[in-house]
Every structure is written in C-alpha cells, then in structure tokens.
Design a protein around this motif. Structure first.
Motif, PDB file in Angstrom:
ATOM      1  N   SER A   1       0.869  -1.169   0.000  1.00 23.94           N
ATOM      2  CA  SER A   1       0.000   0.000   0.000  1.00 23.94           C
ATOM      3  C   SER A   1       0.909   1.222   0.000  1.00 23.94           C
ATOM      4  CB  SER A   1      -0.902  -0.004   1.240  1.00 23.94           C
ATOM      5  OG  SER A   1      -1.740   1.139   1.252  1.00 23.94           O
TER       6      SER A   1
ATOM      7  N   ARG B   1      -2.489   3.952  -3.510  1.00 27.31           N
ATOM      8  CA  ARG B   1      -2.779   2.819  -4.399  1.00 27.31           C
ATOM      9  C   ARG B   1      -2.259   1.521  -3.786  1.00 27.31           C
ATOM     10  NH1 ARG B   1      -4.945   4.800  -8.990  1.00 27.31           N
ATOM     11  NH2 ARG B   1      -4.309   6.891  -9.671  1.00 27.31           N
ATOM     12  N   GLU B   2      -2.928   0.434  -4.155  1.00 31.09           N
ATOM     13  CA  GLU B   2      -2.540  -0.900  -3.709  1.00 31.09           C
ATOM     14  C   GLU B   2      -1.864  -1.629  -4.864  1.00 31.09           C
ATOM     15  OE1 GLU B   2      -3.143  -1.744  -0.491  1.00 31.09           O
ATOM     16  OE2 GLU B   2      -4.068   0.241  -0.226  1.00 31.09           O
ATOM     17  N   TYR B   3      -0.721  -2.272  -4.576  1.00 32.33           N
ATOM     18  CA  TYR B   3       0.061  -2.929  -5.628  1.00 32.33           C
ATOM     19  C   TYR B   3       0.315  -4.393  -5.291  1.00 32.33           C
ATOM     20  CZ  TYR B   3       1.139   1.816  -7.195  1.00 32.33           C
ATOM     21  OH  TYR B   3       1.053   3.119  -7.627  1.00 32.33           O
TER      22      TYR B   3
ATOM     23  N   GLU C   1       1.804  -4.339 -10.526  1.00 35.57           N
ATOM     24  CA  GLU C   1       0.665  -3.587 -11.038  1.00 35.57           C
ATOM     25  C   GLU C   1      -0.251  -3.206  -9.885  1.00 35.57           C
ATOM     26  OE1 GLU C   1      -1.588  -5.924 -13.785  1.00 35.57           O
ATOM     27  OE2 GLU C   1      -1.392  -7.738 -12.598  1.00 35.57           O
ATOM     28  N   ASP C   2      -1.007  -2.129 -10.106  1.00 41.12           N
ATOM     29  CA  ASP C   2      -1.941  -1.718  -9.063  1.00 41.12           C
ATOM     30  C   ASP C   2      -3.220  -2.536  -9.174  1.00 41.12           C
ATOM     31  OD1 ASP C   2      -4.222   0.586 -10.181  1.00 41.12           O
ATOM     32  OD2 ASP C   2      -2.651  -0.116 -11.513  1.00 41.12           O
ATOM     33  N   THR C   3      -3.980  -2.595  -8.104  1.00 38.36           N
ATOM     34  CA  THR C   3      -5.151  -3.463  -8.064  1.00 38.36           C
ATOM     35  C   THR C   3      -6.276  -2.981  -8.978  1.00 38.36           C
ATOM     36  OG1 THR C   3      -5.881  -2.254  -6.084  1.00 38.36           O
ATOM     37  CG2 THR C   3      -4.673  -4.310  -5.742  1.00 38.36           C
TER      38      THR C   3
ATOM     39  N   MET D   1       0.332   8.293 -10.402  1.00 36.42           N
ATOM     40  CA  MET D   1       0.440   7.039  -9.675  1.00 36.42           C
ATOM     41  C   MET D   1       0.307   7.278  -8.186  1.00 36.42           C
ATOM     42  SD  MET D   1       3.329   4.804 -11.726  1.00 36.42           S
ATOM     43  CE  MET D   1       3.093   3.394 -10.633  1.00 36.42           C
TER      44      MET D   1
END
Length: 306
Positions: free
Chosen positions: A196, A200-202, A230-232, A303
C-alpha cells in the motif's frame, strides 16, 4: 484546417524574450545540441555509478474506467552497486533531438513570433517551412535510487521543452507484505508481495534468484528483483521483458545531469504536473516562428494520489 490564433502577435518583446529563453534552455539541456552546435553549451553530465545489470520493462497505462491500455512504453532500469536509474530511453532521445533543433536557431534571425493556444492551432500540415514536434508521449522522468542514503531523486519536465524540476523523495523502507504464493515471470520463479503506497494498492512478483533489491519506478526493498508489479485497479503495470548481465570488464556508466533544475517538493511538482499540456509544435519558416500547444489526449493520472 485553418489556424485560428488565440494570442497572435508580431515582434512582441515579451514573447520574443520567452522564445529566446526556451532556445537558451534547450541549448543548455541537450547533449545532442553540444555535438550539433560544435561547442560546449554548459550541460554537464556526471557518472554517479556503473551498472552491472540492465532490465527492460514494458510499462502500460489505462485511464480510469477504460477497458483497453491507451499507451505502452519500454522503460530501462540500470542497476549499479550503490545507485540505479529508471528512465524511458525513447522519450529522452526525442527530447534531445527537439532541443538540438531549437538550440540551432540563431536568435538574430527571428523576425516574428506567433503563438496559438487553441486546439485549432495544432494542424501544421499545410504550413511551409520546417515543423518540429515536442509531444509528451512516453515518460519524461528519471528516477535515481541511492541505496546507501535510502533516498530517491526524481528529475522530470512539465512540458516537452522548458524548465526541468528536481525533488528528493524520502520514501524510507517500503511496507511490503510477503506471501508464499509463487508464479513464473519471464522464466523466473517469483514470489508475491503486496504494497500500500501513497493511495494505491500494488501486487508485485520478485525473483529471489536475482538477489537485487530493486525494481521499476520507485519500487524497491524486496529480497530479489521485481519482475512484475501492477496496481489493483489495473491502471499501471510494469512487466520485465529483458534482462542483460553486463560484462565486468565493460560496465555501463550511470550518468545524470542535475544541473539547470528547479528544486521543489513532490507536492509542488504534482501541482505543476496537473497543468501539463499535450506538448508543443514549432514551425520555422525563414525568420517567422509559430508555436502551438498540442491538446492533451488524456488527463494526467498520477500514480501517487497522496
């Protein structure tokens, strides 16, 4: 399509000064311009490390709510013992060529300058003379990670030509969460980790067989090279497509030019980035110079949202 000027003027001193400033900046920023002009333009690059590993990543982006990727670029990560550099070589090459062209202009030959800011000012196809394009396609940033200082330096532009900004990013140790889940990426067995980070969550996949705690963009700190992340939401994705072990007898210099940069904070830079246009078109016909803004095809999607 006819060009309809929003701000036309002739022999306007203020704009003439601005154009000459742009030309001067380009002369200073472009390495290509040094060879093109055959003289030292004041741009200084220094070697900050030597790379033993070069990684190629395919970077893809989507706009929010879109099903398809709207742009992909091949990025490079050069990794040295103490420093790594992440950048878009194609974008840097295009910027250098445009800067070299502008640096070759003799200010004394400029007789008139016209500027167009509307969308209708983007069509130069029927204009005589030479047209140069400074579109903002690709990634303009250079991200330098200093592993010793646990610090990231970002060099980036707002527009295709003009001032470059520099900020230091003290990310500290990224709060990765490890998983026992594995997958194969580019022929390597990879382990999963999640993160996190700034809104963004990756999900990342790293290869312990490549014991380098680095990765694309600002990602680092895992016990192996990050091959995929990659992000969720599926908006941003990096995937390694090539890995080159460089010869110990011929290491690759990691060079950076941090001169002529405006120092700022990350928040200040992001505020400026939101004002970014789609680039510039410049037409030169004898002593007449025409400059037009290119419309931005997609909105700026950062991002980092925090």
């Amino acid at each position: 399509m006819a060009i309809e000027p929003v701000e036309p003027f002739r022999k306007n001193r203020q704009m003439m000064k601005k154009l000459l400033t742009i030309i001067g900046i380009c002369a200073g920023l472009s390495a290509s311009a040094q060879g093109f002009l055959g003289k030292n333009t004041g741009r200084v690059q220094k070697t900050i490390d030597t790379a033993s590993l070069r990684c190629y990543y395919l970077f893809s982006k989507k706009t929010e709510g879109a099903d398809k990727v709207h742009r992909t670029d091949t990025m490079v990560l050069d990794i040295g013992p103490a420093v790594s550099k992440f950048y878009d070589p194609a974008r840097l090459g295009r910027d250098s060529m445009l800067n070299a062209k502008l640096a070759s202009i003799d200010p004394q030959t400029i007789k008139s300058v016209n500027v167009y800011k509307s969308d209708s000012g983007r069509d130069f196809s029927s204009m005589p003379g030479s047209t140069y394009t400074g579109t903002l396609e690709g990634e303009s940033y250079q991200i330098i990670k200093d592993k010793r200082a646990q610090k990231i330096t970002v060099l980036d532009y707002i527009d295709a030509i003009g001032d470059r900004y520099k900020y230091e990013d003290e990310t500290g140790a990224l709060p990765w969460k490890m998983s026992n889940e594995t997958d194969t990426v580019a022929g390597y067995t990879c382990q999963k980790a999640t993160l996190s980070f700034r809104g963004r969550e990756y999900t990342a996949w790293f290869a312990a067989d490549v014991p380098v705690p680095d990765g694309p963009w600002k990602f680092w700190g895992l016990p192996g090279l990050i091959l995929k992340v990659e992000d969720t939401q599926g908006l941003f994705a990096f995937r390694m497509i090539g890995l080159q072990q460089l010869s110990a007898s011929a290491p690759l210099p990691i060079k950076v030019d941090d001169s002529r940069s405006i120092k700022c904070t990350r928040a200040e830079f992001e505020q400026q980035k939101k004002k970014q246009t789609g680039g510039m078109l410049i037409n030169i016909n004898g002593g007449a110079v025409v400059i037009a803004q290119s419309p931005r095809k997609t909105g700026y999607l950062p991002m980092e949202t925090e």
